[in-house]
Motif scaffolding. Structure first.
Motif, PDB file in Angstrom:
ATOM      1  N   ASP A 196       0.711  -1.060  -0.196  1.00  0.00           N
ATOM      2  CA  ASP A 196      -0.050  -0.019   0.096  1.00  0.00           C
ATOM      3  C   ASP A 196       0.867   1.209   0.130  1.00  0.00           C
ATOM      4  O   ASP A 196       1.992   1.174   0.666  1.00  0.00           O
ATOM      5  CB  ASP A 196      -0.936   0.042   1.429  1.00  0.00           C
ATOM      6  N   LEU A 197       0.197   2.301  -0.687  1.00  0.00           N
ATOM      7  CA  LEU A 197       1.130   3.459  -0.962  1.00  0.00           C
ATOM      8  C   LEU A 197       0.220   4.565  -0.271  1.00  0.00           C
ATOM      9  O   LEU A 197      -0.763   4.488  -0.552  1.00  0.00           O
ATOM     10  CB  LEU A 197       1.764   3.873  -2.382  1.00  0.00           C
ATOM     11  N   GLN A 228      -5.204  13.702  -0.308  1.00  0.00           N
ATOM     12  CA  GLN A 228      -4.869  12.364   0.592  1.00  0.00           C
ATOM     13  C   GLN A 228      -4.757  11.432  -0.781  1.00  0.00           C
ATOM     14  O   GLN A 228      -5.749  11.121  -1.342  1.00  0.00           O
ATOM     15  CB  GLN A 228      -5.593  12.183   1.579  1.00  0.00           C
ATOM     16  N   PHE A 229      -3.623  10.836  -0.978  1.00  0.00           N
ATOM     17  CA  PHE A 229      -3.615   9.505  -1.932  1.00  0.00           C
ATOM     18  C   PHE A 229      -3.452   8.367  -1.023  1.00  0.00           C
ATOM     19  O   PHE A 229      -2.497   8.195  -0.346  1.00  0.00           O
ATOM     20  CB  PHE A 229      -2.203   9.806  -2.842  1.00  0.00           C
ATOM     21  N   GLN A 230      -4.196   7.187  -1.764  1.00  0.00           N
ATOM     22  CA  GLN A 230      -3.955   5.766  -1.033  1.00  0.00           C
ATOM     23  C   GLN A 230      -4.107   5.072  -2.329  1.00  0.00           C
ATOM     24  O   GLN A 230      -5.140   4.988  -3.125  1.00  0.00           O
ATOM     25  CB  GLN A 230      -5.094   5.756  -0.172  1.00  0.00           C
ATOM     26  N   LEU A 231      -3.133   4.101  -2.706  1.00  0.00           N
ATOM     27  CA  LEU A 231      -3.062   3.458  -3.681  1.00  0.00           C
ATOM     28  C   LEU A 231      -2.530   1.876  -3.075  1.00  0.00           C
ATOM     29  O   LEU A 231      -2.007   1.651  -2.214  1.00  0.00           O
ATOM     30  CB  LEU A 231      -2.218   3.635  -4.796  1.00  0.00           C
ATOM     31  N   ASN A 232      -3.058   0.787  -3.879  1.00  0.00           N
ATOM     32  CA  ASN A 232      -2.567  -0.551  -3.476  1.00  0.00           C
ATOM     33  C   ASN A 232      -2.021  -1.324  -4.792  1.00  0.00           C
ATOM     34  O   ASN A 232      -2.466  -0.896  -5.944  1.00  0.00           O
ATOM     35  CB  ASN A 232      -3.976  -1.414  -3.089  1.00  0.00           C
ATOM     36  N   LEU A 233      -0.912  -1.924  -4.849  1.00  0.00           N
ATOM     37  CA  LEU A 233      -0.275  -2.495  -5.916  1.00  0.00           C
ATOM     38  C   LEU A 233      -0.836  -3.794  -6.134  1.00  0.00           C
ATOM     39  O   LEU A 233      -1.187  -4.653  -5.299  1.00  0.00           O
ATOM     40  CB  LEU A 233       1.109  -2.720  -5.533  1.00  0.00           C
ATOM     41  N   LEU A 234      -1.442  -4.125  -7.224  1.00  0.00           N
ATOM     42  CA  LEU A 234      -1.947  -5.149  -7.860  1.00  0.00           C
ATOM     43  C   LEU A 234      -1.168  -5.945  -8.887  1.00  0.00           C
ATOM     44  O   LEU A 234      -0.750  -5.241  -9.975  1.00  0.00           O
ATOM     45  CB  LEU A 234      -3.302  -5.060  -8.473  1.00  0.00           C
TER      46      LEU A 234
END
Length: 145
Positions: A96-97, A106-112
């Motif tokens: 998670d980033l 606010q940025f929230q990302l998940n690596l897939l």
């Protein structure tokens, strides 16, 4: 018959999503190897159609700082990017980033699957005053190199 096809498609989609999640969380991912590079995609815009939805994230490095992973890079549009420090979390859900942009978004990302970053941008209250609905905007990026 039509209902059956839709139900079958929904089951298939659920299975693919489940396998993707298991694949990401079950595998040991090297965050530096997976994240460093150029990511391109789009951010959802609901209010201003003239804004460019294209987004670029360039992750230059991933290092351990005080026991936590931190990525350094740039984020923005094709017209220009700003420097960002990104908190990187590895755990049960994968990688998670998260970071805060210069305007407070606010940025929230998940690596897939090591090649897609998917998540959301939560706009500041000031930015969302002119519109209605959620302050969250979908952000999808794909690794290009």
């Amino acid at each position: 018959m039509r209902l059956r096809r839709r139900t079958g498609a929904a089951r298939w989609l659920a299975i693919v999503m489940l396998l993707s999640a298991v694949g990401v969380s079950g595998a040991q991912v090297d965050p530096a190897k997976a994240l460093v590079g150029r990511w391109e995609g789009e951010q959802e815009y609901l209010l201003v159609s003239s804004d460019n939805p294209k987004r670029i994230l360039v992750i230059e490095s991933v290092n351990q700082v005080d026991g936590k992973l931190v990525a350094n890079g740039r984020y923005g549009t094709p017209a220009g990017q700003v420097r960002v420090k990104i908190a990187v979390e590895t755990g049960g859900r994968g990688v998670d980033l998260s970071w805060t942009g210069p305007t407070g978004n606010q940025f929230q990302l998940n690596l897939l699957q090591d090649k897609h970053l998917v998540g959301k941008v939560t706009l500041t209250t000031e930015q969302s005053k002119s519109g209605t609905g959620s302050r969250d905007r979908t952000l999808k990026l794909e690794k290009v190199n």
